[in-house]
Design an enzyme around this catalytic site. Structure first.
Site, mmCIF file in Angstrom:
data_model
loop_
_atom_site.group_PDB
_atom_site.id
_atom_site.type_symbol
_atom_site.label_atom_id
_atom_site.label_comp_id
_atom_site.label_asym_id
_atom_site.label_seq_id
_atom_site.Cartn_x
_atom_site.Cartn_y
_atom_site.Cartn_z
ATOM 1 N N LEU A 70 0.834 -1.200 0.000
ATOM 2 C CA LEU A 70 0.000 0.000 0.000
ATOM 3 C C LEU A 70 0.869 1.250 0.000
ATOM 4 O O LEU A 70 0.510 2.266 -0.613
ATOM 5 C CB LEU A 70 -0.943 0.013 1.198
ATOM 6 C CG LEU A 70 -1.894 1.210 1.217
ATOM 7 C CD1 LEU A 70 -2.884 1.128 0.065
ATOM 8 C CD2 LEU A 70 -2.627 1.319 2.542
ATOM 9 N N TYR A 71 2.015 1.197 0.683
ATOM 10 C CA TYR A 71 2.935 2.333 0.641
ATOM 11 C C TYR A 71 3.254 2.699 -0.802
ATOM 12 O O TYR A 71 3.138 3.858 -1.221
ATOM 13 C CB TYR A 71 4.216 2.004 1.402
ATOM 14 C CG TYR A 71 5.363 2.937 1.102
ATOM 15 C CD1 TYR A 71 5.318 4.266 1.519
ATOM 16 C CD2 TYR A 71 6.476 2.514 0.383
ATOM 17 C CE1 TYR A 71 6.360 5.145 1.230
ATOM 18 C CE2 TYR A 71 7.513 3.379 0.098
ATOM 19 C CZ TYR A 71 7.456 4.690 0.520
ATOM 20 O OH TYR A 71 8.481 5.554 0.226
ATOM 21 N N ALA A 72 3.648 1.709 -1.589
ATOM 22 C CA ALA A 72 3.982 1.960 -2.993
ATOM 23 C C ALA A 72 2.760 2.439 -3.767
ATOM 24 O O ALA A 72 2.868 3.315 -4.639
ATOM 25 C CB ALA A 72 4.551 0.687 -3.621
#
Length: 336
Positions: free
Chosen positions: A152-154
């Site tokens: 999700l960060y990416a």
């Protein structure tokens, strides 16, 4: 004196960027909420160092507080924004996904709205090599791929790139995204590999090495990252006259929008990195081999030809030199 807004100025990369800009003669407005994601004292130490310069102004704000950020823009009228504030970390995004949407998506929208409503000549923002996700065609190029992130960060960083393009198209705001490749160096975050490796080795504690050490990273020293950021910031994104929607280049556009990689362009095996830390610490690690963690990619390798062509600069710091600089800082800062 020219004024610039640097978000995330109490963070690892933001701190180094702010220091460089102050040396270059800018008045730096440093915006950071000093979140407790990791040891706040490390962040406070960075802020204290910045505040020794009379041309640094601290703004302890959250980017989600749009009205407060707008008030800051009205007061100081920065001509340029370098946006480095974010909720970092791949693994933490599995546990606290909302934090990433709040900081990385809502916070970035505030930056875009600032650029829309105030006279900003260029916005440079941090993306990440993690957007390449499942891509295996090396070296990784902004002209292809980047559409299959696996954390999700990416995904939030990929969302930033899409949001930036829409604002560049609609409002003709020059927006440049920089995909950083595994940044390391002095003042690094405690959740980063080099910090963990150094702490474990110096304390004689086991060192967790994921995927049994079978990973490759394009480790990039923070000074090289800063040099790339500063040079790109002086070159506002422009339209690509050869761009066409029939064969769309994802790294440029008919709008003033650009994407660049910043990496050392030298893939390094993880075990070489561990050995460099051992040498710098003067001790062998107690190696604890672990399986691959969710969200981790196996290999990164940056194609930086565009960066070189645009700025005349290519990162070049050898891993052994950069690791030694970090360990020296760690020993001094923590009195080890």
């Amino acid at each position: 004196m020219r004024t610039i807004l640097v978000t995330g100025s109490a963070g690892f990369i933001g701190y180094h960027v702010a220091q460089r800009l102050l040396r270059d003669g800018w008045h730096v407005i440093g915006l950071d909420c000093v979140s407790p994601y990791y040891d706040p004292e490390l962040k406070e130490a960075r802020v204290r160092n910045l505040k020794t310069n009379n041309h640094f102004t601290e703004a302890r704000l959250s980017l989600e507080d749009r009205e407060a950020v707008f008030a800051l823009m009205r007061e100081h009228a920065p001509e340029r924004i370098i946006h480095l504030a974010a909720q970092p970390g791949v693994r933490y995004s599995l546990d606290e996904p909302q934090a990433y949407v709040d900081a990385n998506v809502t916070g970035f929208l505030t930056i875009l709205e600032c650029a829309r409503h105030f006279s900003v000549d260029h916005v440079v923002y941090a993306s990440t090599s993690s957007v390449y996700g499942l891509d295996e065609d090396m070296p990784l190029s902004p002209h292809r791929g980047g559409n299959h992130p696996i954390s999700l960060y990416a995904a939030t960083k990929k969302a930033n790139e899409a949001m930036a393009h829409s604002y560049a198209h609609l409002f003709k705001i020059p927006l440049t995204g920089l995909r950083f490749f595994t940044v390391y160096g002095p003042w690094a975050r405690p959740d980063m590999a080099l910090f963990k490796f150094t702490r474990a080795i110096l304390k004689g504690e086991p060192l967790d090495i994921y995927n049994n050490g079978q990973m490759v990273r394009d480790f990039t020293f923070v000074d090289d990252i800063v040099e790339g950021i500063v040079r790109i910031a002086d070159r506002p994104a422009t339209t690509n006259p050869d761009w066409t929607g029939k064969t769309p280049d994802p790294a440029s556009s008919a709008a003033p929008y650009r994407i660049y990689n910043i990496g050392n362009s030298e893939p390094v095996e993880l075990m070489r990195y561990v050995e460099a830390v051992e040498k710098a610490c003067g001790k062998k690690a107690i190696r604890n081999f672990m399986p691959l963690q969710p969200g981790d990619v196996l290999k990164t390798w940056a194609d930086v030809d565009d960066l070189s062509a645009a700025t005349g600069f290519r990162p070049k710091t050898a891993v052994e030199d950069g690791v030694q600089a970090f360990v020296d800082w760690y020993r001094d800062f923590y009195d080890v």
